[in-house]
Design a protein around this motif. Structure first.
Motif, PDB file in Angstrom:
ATOM      1  N   LYS A 150       0.820  -1.210   0.000  1.00  0.00           N
ATOM      2  CA  LYS A 150       0.000   0.000   0.000  1.00  0.00           C
ATOM      3  C   LYS A 150       0.853   1.257   0.000  1.00  0.00           C
ATOM      4  O   LYS A 150       0.550   2.229  -0.706  1.00  0.00           O
ATOM      5  N   THR A 151       1.930   1.252   0.781  1.00  0.00           N
ATOM      6  CA  THR A 151       2.744   2.457   0.936  1.00  0.00           C
ATOM      7  C   THR A 151       3.757   2.633  -0.187  1.00  0.00           C
ATOM      8  O   THR A 151       3.956   3.746  -0.691  1.00  0.00           O
ATOM      9  N   TYR A 152       4.394   1.538  -0.607  1.00  0.00           N
ATOM     10  CA  TYR A 152       5.515   1.640  -1.534  1.00  0.00           C
ATOM     11  C   TYR A 152       5.336   0.863  -2.839  1.00  0.00           C
ATOM     12  O   TYR A 152       6.198   0.930  -3.707  1.00  0.00           O
ATOM     13  N   GLY A 153       4.266   0.100  -2.973  1.00  0.00           N
ATOM     14  CA  GLY A 153       4.022  -0.612  -4.221  1.00  0.00           C
ATOM     15  C   GLY A 153       4.552  -2.043  -4.216  1.00  0.00           C
ATOM     16  O   GLY A 153       5.156  -2.515  -3.244  1.00  0.00           O
ATOM     17  N   ASP A 154       4.328  -2.733  -5.328  1.00  0.00           N
ATOM     18  CA  ASP A 154       4.698  -4.145  -5.462  1.00  0.00           C
ATOM     19  C   ASP A 154       6.158  -4.412  -5.147  1.00  0.00           C
ATOM     20  O   ASP A 154       6.511  -5.408  -4.506  1.00  0.00           O
ATOM     21  N   MET A 155       7.037  -3.515  -5.626  1.00  0.00           N
ATOM     22  CA  MET A 155       8.464  -3.824  -5.560  1.00  0.00           C
ATOM     23  C   MET A 155       9.014  -3.793  -4.147  1.00  0.00           C
ATOM     24  O   MET A 155      10.072  -4.373  -3.882  1.00  0.00           O
ATOM     25  N   ALA A 156       8.316  -3.142  -3.219  1.00  0.00           N
ATOM     26  CA  ALA A 156       8.757  -3.190  -1.828  1.00  0.00           C
ATOM     27  C   ALA A 156       8.571  -4.591  -1.266  1.00  0.00           C
ATOM     28  O   ALA A 156       9.406  -5.085  -0.489  1.00  0.00           O
ATOM     29  N   VAL A 157       7.482  -5.254  -1.656  1.00  0.00           N
ATOM     30  CA  VAL A 157       7.268  -6.644  -1.255  1.00  0.00           C
ATOM     31  C   VAL A 157       8.345  -7.528  -1.857  1.00  0.00           C
ATOM     32  O   VAL A 157       8.951  -8.369  -1.175  1.00  0.00           O
ATOM     33  N   THR A 158       8.611  -7.330  -3.135  1.00  0.00           N
ATOM     34  CA  THR A 158       9.645  -8.113  -3.812  1.00  0.00           C
ATOM     35  C   THR A 158      11.009  -7.858  -3.201  1.00  0.00           C
ATOM     36  O   THR A 158      11.829  -8.774  -3.046  1.00  0.00           O
ATOM     37  N   MET A 159      11.281  -6.602  -2.810  1.00  0.00           N
ATOM     38  CA  MET A 159      12.551  -6.252  -2.188  1.00  0.00           C
ATOM     39  C   MET A 159      12.753  -7.017  -0.885  1.00  0.00           C
ATOM     40  O   MET A 159      13.835  -7.570  -0.630  1.00  0.00           O
ATOM     41  N   VAL A 160      11.733  -7.072  -0.050  1.00  0.00           N
ATOM     42  CA  VAL A 160      11.839  -7.780   1.221  1.00  0.00           C
ATOM     43  C   VAL A 160      12.145  -9.252   0.994  1.00  0.00           C
ATOM     44  O   VAL A 160      13.011  -9.841   1.659  1.00  0.00           O
ATOM     45  N   LEU A 161      11.473  -9.852   0.026  1.00  0.00           N
ATOM     46  CA  LEU A 161      11.680 -11.280  -0.209  1.00  0.00           C
ATOM     47  C   LEU A 161      12.997 -11.543  -0.929  1.00  0.00           C
ATOM     48  O   LEU A 161      13.631 -12.586  -0.704  1.00  0.00           O
ATOM     49  N   ALA A 162      13.459 -10.611  -1.738  1.00  0.00           N
ATOM     50  CA  ALA A 162      14.795 -10.740  -2.342  1.00  0.00           C
ATOM     51  C   ALA A 162      15.861 -10.666  -1.258  1.00  0.00           C
ATOM     52  O   ALA A 162      16.883 -11.364  -1.318  1.00  0.00           O
ATOM     53  N   HIS A 163      15.625  -9.809  -0.263  1.00  0.00           N
ATOM     54  CA  HIS A 163      16.542  -9.715   0.881  1.00  0.00           C
ATOM     55  C   HIS A 163      16.558 -11.037   1.650  1.00  0.00           C
ATOM     56  O   HIS A 163      17.641 -11.555   1.977  1.00  0.00           O
ATOM     57  N   GLU A 164      15.390 -11.584   1.928  1.00  0.00           N
ATOM     58  CA  GLU A 164      15.344 -12.849   2.666  1.00  0.00           C
ATOM     59  C   GLU A 164      15.991 -13.973   1.860  1.00  0.00           C
ATOM     60  O   GLU A 164      16.670 -14.840   2.422  1.00  0.00           O
ATOM     61  N   TYR A 165      15.805 -13.935   0.549  1.00  0.00           N
ATOM     62  CA  TYR A 165      16.466 -14.953  -0.275  1.00  0.00           C
ATOM     63  C   TYR A 165      17.981 -14.758  -0.242  1.00  0.00           C
ATOM     64  O   TYR A 165      18.747 -15.714  -0.370  1.00  0.00           O
ATOM     65  N   GLY A 166      18.410 -13.534  -0.047  1.00  0.00           N
ATOM     66  CA  GLY A 166      19.845 -13.279   0.108  1.00  0.00           C
ATOM     67  C   GLY A 166      20.425 -14.039   1.283  1.00  0.00           C
ATOM     68  O   GLY A 166      21.567 -14.499   1.244  1.00  0.00           O
ATOM     69  N   HIS A 167      19.634 -14.193   2.352  1.00  0.00           N
ATOM     70  CA  HIS A 167      20.095 -14.992   3.493  1.00  0.00           C
ATOM     71  C   HIS A 167      20.242 -16.458   3.110  1.00  0.00           C
ATOM     72  O   HIS A 167      21.152 -17.144   3.583  1.00  0.00           O
ATOM     73  N   SER A 168      19.348 -16.953   2.263  1.00  0.00           N
ATOM     74  CA  SER A 168      19.484 -18.331   1.780  1.00  0.00           C
ATOM     75  C   SER A 168      20.768 -18.489   0.974  1.00  0.00           C
ATOM     76  O   SER A 168      21.485 -19.496   1.101  1.00  0.00           O
ATOM     77  N   VAL A 169      21.068 -17.483   0.151  1.00  0.00           N
ATOM     78  CA  VAL A 169      22.304 -17.514  -0.638  1.00  0.00           C
ATOM     79  C   VAL A 169      23.514 -17.545   0.285  1.00  0.00           C
ATOM     80  O   VAL A 169      24.452 -18.328   0.079  1.00  0.00           O
ATOM     81  N   GLN A 170      23.515 -16.701   1.307  1.00  0.00           N
ATOM     82  CA  GLN A 170      24.611 -16.718   2.289  1.00  0.00           C
ATOM     83  C   GLN A 170      24.783 -18.107   2.901  1.00  0.00           C
ATOM     84  O   GLN A 170      25.904 -18.609   3.025  1.00  0.00           O
ATOM     85  N   HIS A 171      23.661 -18.691   3.287  1.00  0.00           N
ATOM     86  CA  HIS A 171      23.689 -19.967   4.005  1.00  0.00           C
ATOM     87  C   HIS A 171      24.258 -21.080   3.123  1.00  0.00           C
ATOM     88  O   HIS A 171      25.176 -21.804   3.539  1.00  0.00           O
ATOM     89  N   GLN A 172      23.742 -21.216   1.902  1.00  0.00           N
ATOM     90  CA  GLN A 172      24.205 -22.322   1.073  1.00  0.00           C
ATOM     91  C   GLN A 172      25.599 -22.079   0.505  1.00  0.00           C
ATOM     92  O   GLN A 172      26.325 -23.030   0.200  1.00  0.00           O
TER      93      GLN A 172
END
Length: 478
Positions: A150-172
């Motif tokens: 609502k506040t920042y649009g679709d890409m803010a949601v995608t940004m958060v999940l891209a960040h969380e996926y970054g943690h998966s990348v770190q881990h593996q």
């Protein structure tokens, strides 16, 4: 005696206009950064978000309600996996990519919807996260993601999940040891998210678009909202839950966006420590972090600049806003204007007070240094003019932003002025400057207020000065 103590970055030796002139004449000049470009792409406005013709998601999600937010989230994860599985991960880490094992959704508002995520109940869990225990990513579809959209649009949601996926990348990839500070891991993940967003902006995504103008500006605004709150008594690099200031998190994002995932691997404890220098991450005792804009404070800031830069001819400070409109060789740029013909800085004090009023909302963080960074930028136009540098182009605007970053860093010296003030900066002031660069942009404007169209470029120029020196600014923005 009234003392206003406001502290920011590390100790940098005081330099003069003579040094500035010398750097311009003797240093090798690198290729200028183009104010109309963002990481090699034209800065253009346009659509940002989920494509209307996006293919179906490649993943499914557990505990979904089948609604639009979960669809946006699972499309985001599917797209991020397209990025990493398309050869990027293999090129960066010399091994094959393994997707996360599962996705989990919940509604934090409904206890009846609660499930277990990473050993924790999701009841009232307003969060999104990666769980290394079972290699899952989960998110709150009830409060967190709808608010971001609502506040920042679709890409803010995608940004958060891209960040969380970054943690998966770190881990593996095995990038970090178990005792790696959270701060390091979080900024690595911000960096990885930036690398992915560059891929989207270049048009490689089948599911999303991101414009390099308004779209990227909005995305950066969402990162300001993700910053750590100001704290007291916290160590600069710790094993606690510190994620970083808006300035730090946007910097990490920009590293990845501009340079790709390889640069993210260089973010470690030593790199963060060097980048911070003496940067304050906490308010000291009895500090509020706010110095209300007044005629006296404006005079003190200008006095501090005179001490730091020692110009041959000090600019005249005026509070006559009508006179600013009569400058023969420059337009007025309220709330602060510089007139080259008369070497005068004209301040519209009520407007500058309004610009420096503390706010903290969807539009981003602003405060006293949103105003003072604009004032400093106009002072530096006088410095540049005396150094024989052009002050009337978008490139000059970016040079001004860069030098404003340098001047901001110099204020770590806590300059004592003749009126009894100690002018320095507190934790949080960099974030306020970044917010101003993203919204009004005047601290990155030339003498006529012309500025780079992309907030990304303005912030990048300012950060270059904060982390570098005047030589770097003059080489990049000759």
């Amino acid at each position: 005696m009234r003392t206003s103590v406001r502290r920011i970055l590390g100790s940098i030796a005081v330099t003069t206009v003579a040094v500035l002139l010398g750097a311009c004449g003797t240093s090798a000049i690198s290729k200028s950064a183009d104010p109309s470009m963002v990481a090699g792409m034209p800065a253009t406005d346009g659509p940002s978000g989920l494509r209307s013709n996006a293919p179906k998601p490649s993943r499914t999600v557990t505990n979904t309600d089948g609604g639009a937010i979960d669809l946006l989230a699972v499309q985001s994860v599917s797209d991020v996996e397209d990025y990493w599985s398309g050869g990027v991960y293999r090129d960066a880490f010399k091994r094959n990519f393994t997707p996360v094992a599962k996705l989990i959704s919940w509604d934090s508002r409904r206890s009846s919807d609660a499930v277990s995520f990473c050993g924790e109940t999701t009841s009232s869990l307003v969060n999104a996260a990666y769980c290394p225990v079972d290699r899952s990513i989960g998110w709150d579809r009830g409060a967190l993601l709808p608010s971001l959209k609502k506040t920042y649009g679709d890409m803010a949601v995608t940004m958060v999940l891209a960040h969380e996926y970054g943690h998966s990348v770190q881990h593996q990839a095995g990038l970090n040891s178990p005792n790696t500070p959270v701060l390091v891991a979080e900024q690595q993940a911000d960096c990885f998210a930036g690398a992915y967003m560059n891929w989207v902006a270049q048009g490689h995504s089948r599911r999303f678009t991101l414009s390099t103008g308004n779209g990227l500006n909005t995305l950066l605004a969402s990162m300001i909202a993700f910053r750590d709150p100001l704290m007291s008594g916290r160590r600069a690099v710790s094993g606690g839950g510190e994620h970083g200031s808006a300035f730090e998190r946007i910097s990490a994002f920009q590293f990845g966006f501009a340079e790709g995932p390889g640069t993210c691997m260089a973010i470690d404890v030593d790199e963060v420590t060097r980048r911070r220098g003496d940067l304050p991450v906490e308010l000291q005792r009895n500090q509020t972090g706010n110095w209300p804009v007044s005629q006296a404070s404006v005079k003190s800031v200008i006095a501090a600049m005179n001490i730091l830069f020692k110009p041959a001819t000090r600019p005249t400070l005026s509070f006559d806003t009508v006179a600013a409109t009569k400058c023969p060789d420059a337009k007025a740029t309220p709330p602060v204007s510089f007139c080259p013909a008369t070497n005068t800085i004209a301040v519209d004090l009520p407007a500058l007070k309004q610009l420096g009023a503390p706010t903290d909302g969807p539009a981003g963080l602003t405060g006293d240094n949103t105003a003072y960074s604009v004032l400093i930028s106009r002072y530096l136009l006088s410095v540049q003019q005396q150094a024989g540098l052009p002050v009337d182009s978008a490139n000059a605007g970016l040079r001004t932003a860069c030098l404003t970053g340098v001047a901001t860093t110099k204020l770590a010296l806590q300059v004592s002025t003749s009126d009894g003030n100690t002018v320095a900066l507190t934790a949080g002031d960099l974030d306020e400057a970044v917010a101003g660069l993203l919204t009004n942009g005047l601290a990155a404007g030339d003498v006529n207020g012309l500025t780079a169209p992309a907030g990304f470029a303005r912030i990048d120029a300012f950060r270059t000065g904060v982390l570098g020196d005047q030589d770097v600014c003059l080489k990049r923005f000759p």
